[in-house]
Design an enzyme around this catalytic site. Structure first.
Site, PDB file in Angstrom:
ATOM      1  N   LEU A 210       0.824  -1.208   0.000  1.00 15.97           N
ATOM      2  CA  LEU A 210       0.000   0.000   0.000  1.00 15.97           C
ATOM      3  C   LEU A 210       0.860   1.262   0.000  1.00 15.97           C
ATOM      4  CD1 LEU A 210      -3.007   0.320  -0.094  1.00 15.97           C
ATOM      5  CD2 LEU A 210      -3.044   0.536   2.379  1.00 15.97           C
ATOM      6  N   CYS A 211       1.993   1.215   0.719  1.00 13.34           N
ATOM      7  CA  CYS A 211       2.805   2.429   0.796  1.00 13.34           C
ATOM      8  C   CYS A 211       3.459   2.749  -0.552  1.00 13.34           C
ATOM      9  CB  CYS A 211       3.854   2.298   1.900  1.00 13.34           C
ATOM     10  SG  CYS A 211       4.499   0.655   2.078  1.00 13.34           S
ATOM     11  N   THR A 212       3.790   1.694  -1.310  1.00 12.75           N
ATOM     12  CA  THR A 212       4.344   1.906  -2.649  1.00 12.75           C
ATOM     13  C   THR A 212       3.298   2.576  -3.529  1.00 12.75           C
ATOM     14  OG1 THR A 212       5.629  -0.106  -2.407  1.00 12.75           O
ATOM     15  CG2 THR A 212       5.383   0.756  -4.638  1.00 12.75           C
ATOM     16  N   ASN A 215       2.884   6.256  -2.252  1.00 13.08           N
ATOM     17  CA  ASN A 215       3.962   7.251  -2.270  1.00 13.08           C
ATOM     18  C   ASN A 215       5.046   7.062  -3.308  1.00 13.08           C
ATOM     19  OD1 ASN A 215       3.139   8.944  -0.057  1.00 13.08           O
ATOM     20  ND2 ASN A 215       3.490   7.126   1.203  1.00 13.08           N
TER      21      ASN A 215
ATOM     22  N   CYS B 110      -1.099   0.214   6.246  1.00 15.90           N
ATOM     23  CA  CYS B 110      -0.004  -0.388   5.490  1.00 15.90           C
ATOM     24  C   CYS B 110       0.718  -1.404   6.371  1.00 15.90           C
ATOM     25  CB  CYS B 110       0.973   0.676   4.996  1.00 15.90           C
ATOM     26  SG  CYS B 110       2.157  -0.005   3.833  1.00 15.90           S
TER      27      CYS B 110
END
Lengths: 443, 182
Positions: A210-212, A215, B110
């Site tokens: 999700l962070c990839t 961001n 996350c």
């Protein structure tokens, strides 16, 4: 001999060569006879699940192998993009039921064949429906559907004193393809590895961190996933959940993904890619479907006629570079959630008097179970019901009253399956209640 | 391999069920979640809440960390377990607004095992421990809330103050956070 009979004789003469005389590769117990062809044509009843890429091929192959009683289930309608390989469909059929069009095409093209369509989900039918078939063939694109039909077939098995009654086994032949790769397998529920035994073999769905996505996107897919997962719920552009079949929705995602890809200088966003990522489209290659369906149909023929030993039991196929295939025996998993256990029978003397509390005590004290903190659930009228669970406070509080109710008061019937989870067993046990009617007084 | 042709007996349409009490069977996902839930071994900082005790597929997890930046707060997560569990992970969202590098304003979390690193051998318990760990060790390397991550990397004291401010309710960096004190 009438003209019809004569042409019929000729029409099936090749099959008769296989079925009416033995050969070096026959099944060791094969008894050649003319009855086998009769069986295929008049008694044997097949179910084909899915009338898509594999399903069209399967129906054609099975009908040409002499099977005449075939049911087909598919919940989908025909889309323009199906027409390159789902050859039972024409442009005018777009929007119609796949099952219905496929059935009428085969029935018209192959005289004597009677395909019965069901424009519905497999979950719409119960075990009485599935029990009527000799063999079930699947051409599915969904793991959920495979697991469902697998669970259904396993739950239909009968055991006498813990020994499987082979009459209750309905063989399942399952095919699957993805691009140039495919697999075909034969499942004898209760006897060989089932779908759940080998669940780990399915590749996990591609999920990007999700962070990839949020961001540091590097791929066009990251941009599309960002719009789908984060932007859509935030902006809710059409005030409805995302529908991959709605062109307006896809157009919105395409536009926003494009904006994001320009911002991060990532090339490669196309409308088709957007559609593919949103709908998890897997590339379909017509020839792969043909190969896999051909293998599945052949296995159905072998099982139905016993002319050859069926495949044992899992074949992988790959023709990206030459042709590679490998067949091996997938093994039953000892602690398979679905097929490892025969339902255990628990005899109940007086279900009107026996309270749930006493059932729990029995599970804790009996030498056969010796459970610690069993949690009990069941299914009543198609709904899940938690009978008692001591380990979770909020559930315990609201199921505590059940302890003092009798089994009958709780709605539990003779033959009811109780799901029992406990630390002493690696899987949830299925315990079948058997009410022993004390008929001494009635004599 | 046995010869399976007992099959030659004729099968009839809609044969009535030979066994009494036959009914819809529990799905594989149901079998598995029953086990997961019955054997939940929660750390003392966590509790669960099942709005409907008959539905083991939908529930909430409440975490009250007892140490670290977030020790004064109370955070609620919603769990939705789908029919393809455990092939697919449950869907987990944070329902409490929280100033955290790995949780965004929409409640997306996350955590690797919720997406790319999910394996069917993992359980609901693994996720509970994963979430609890996020509060003990927020990870600025893979941020979802970039601003919070930058503050955490550059000025831990300011980060701690921001977390406290958000938990007590108020604005941090132009975003309003609802109060979520224990």
């Amino acid at each position: 001999m009438s003209e019809f009979q004569e042409s019929n004789q000729k029409r099936w003469s090749h099959l008769r060569k296989v079925l009416e005389r033995p050969g070096p590769f026959s099944h060791p117990e094969f008894e050649p006879s003319s009855e086998i062809l009769d069986f295929i044509m008049s008694s044997c009843k097949l179910l084909v699940i899915g009338a898509g890429g594999l399903g069209c091929e399967l129906l054609k192959d099975l009908a040409l192998l002499g099977f005449k009683n075939i049911h087909v289930i598919d919940m989908d309608t025909i889309d323009l993009s199906n027409l390159n390989r789902q050859f039972l469909f024409r442009h005018k059929d777009i929007g119609s039921s796949k099952a219905e069009i496929a059935a009428s095409f085969i029935n018209k093209k192959i005289p004597g064949c009677q395909v019965i369509p069901h424009f519905s989900k497999i979950q719409d039918f119960d075990e009485n429906f599935y029990r009527q078939f000799h063999i079930i063939v699947c051409g599915l694109d969904s793991i959920v559907a495979r697991r469902w039909i697998n669970g259904m077939l396993v739950s239909m098995l009968n055991y006498d004193d813990g020994v499987l009654d082979q009459q209750s086994v309905i063989p399942m032949v399952d095919g699957g393809t993805e691009g140039f790769k495919g697999n075909a397998r034969v499942i004898l529920p209760g006897m060989s590895a089932c779908v759940e035994c080998t669940l780990d073999l399915y590749p996990p769905q591609v999920n990007y961190p999700l962070c990839t996505i949020a961001n540091t996107p590097r791929l066009p897919e990251h941009c599309i996933e960002y719009v789908k997962l984060i932007l859509w719920p935030q902006e809710n552009p059409f005030n409805v959940p995302l529908d991959g079949d709605d062109t307006q929705h896809i157009a919105w995602i395409y536009e926003k993904s494009m904006e994001r890809s320009l911002q991060f200088n990532i090339p490669g966003i196309t409308y088709r890619l957007v559609q593919g990522v949103v709908k998890h489209i897997i590339p379909a290659v017509a020839s792969t479907n043909a190969v896999i369906a051909g293998i599945c149909a052949t296995e159905v023929f072998k099982i139905a006629t016993s002319c050859c030993v069926p495949m044992n039991n899992y074949m992988v196929f790959n023709d990206v570079d030459g042709i590679y295939t490998y067949t091996y025996e997938a093994e039953k998993k000892e602690d398979c959630l679905v097929c490892s256990q025969t339902p255990q029978i628990l005899e109940i003397k007086d279900p009107n008097k026996m309270k749930l509390r006493q059932l729990l005590e029995l599970l804790a004290e009996s030498a056969a179970y010796q459970m610690k903190t069993p949690g009990l659930t069941t299914v009543i009228d198609g709904r899940n019901k938690t009978l008692y669970m001591a380990t979770i406070k909020s559930i315990e509080e609201r199921t505590r009253d059940n302890l003092n109710k009798s089994l009958v008061e709780l709605g539990l019937r003779d033959g009811q399956d109780i799901l029992v989870a406990d630390v002493t067993s690696p899987t949830t046990l299925i315990i079948k209640l058997k009410y022993v009617i004390d008929d001494v007084e009635m004599k | 391999m046995i010869k399976l042709f007992s099959l030659k007996q004729q099968k009839k349409d809609g044969e009535p069920s030979p066994r009494p009490g036959n009914q819809k069977k529990a799905s594989a996902a149901q079998l598995r979640i029953t086990k997961d839930i019955n054997e939940l071994n929660l750390p003392k900082t966590c509790t669960t809440e099942f709005p409907d005790p008959d539905d083991l597929l939908t529930f909430k997890l409440i975490i009250c960390p007892d140490e670290g930046f977030y020790r004064t707060g109370r955070f609620i997560f919603s769990f939705k377990v789908g029919p393809n569990y455990p092939h697919e992970p449950p869907k987990v969202k944070c329902e409490t607004q929280v100033y955290h590098p790995n949780i965004d304003q929409q409640g997306n979390v996350c955590l690797n095992i919720l997406r790319e690193d999910w394996k069917p051998v993992l359980t609901i318990n693994s996720i509970v421990y994963g979430l609890q760990y996020l509060f003990l060790e927020p990870n600025p390397e893979d941020p979802l809330n970039k601003e919070a991550a930058e503050v955490l990397t550059n000025n831990r004291r300011l980060f701690e103050q921001n977390v406290q401010k958000a938990i007590r309710g108020g604005y941090v960096g132009g975003i309003y956070f609802d109060r979520c004190l224990k």
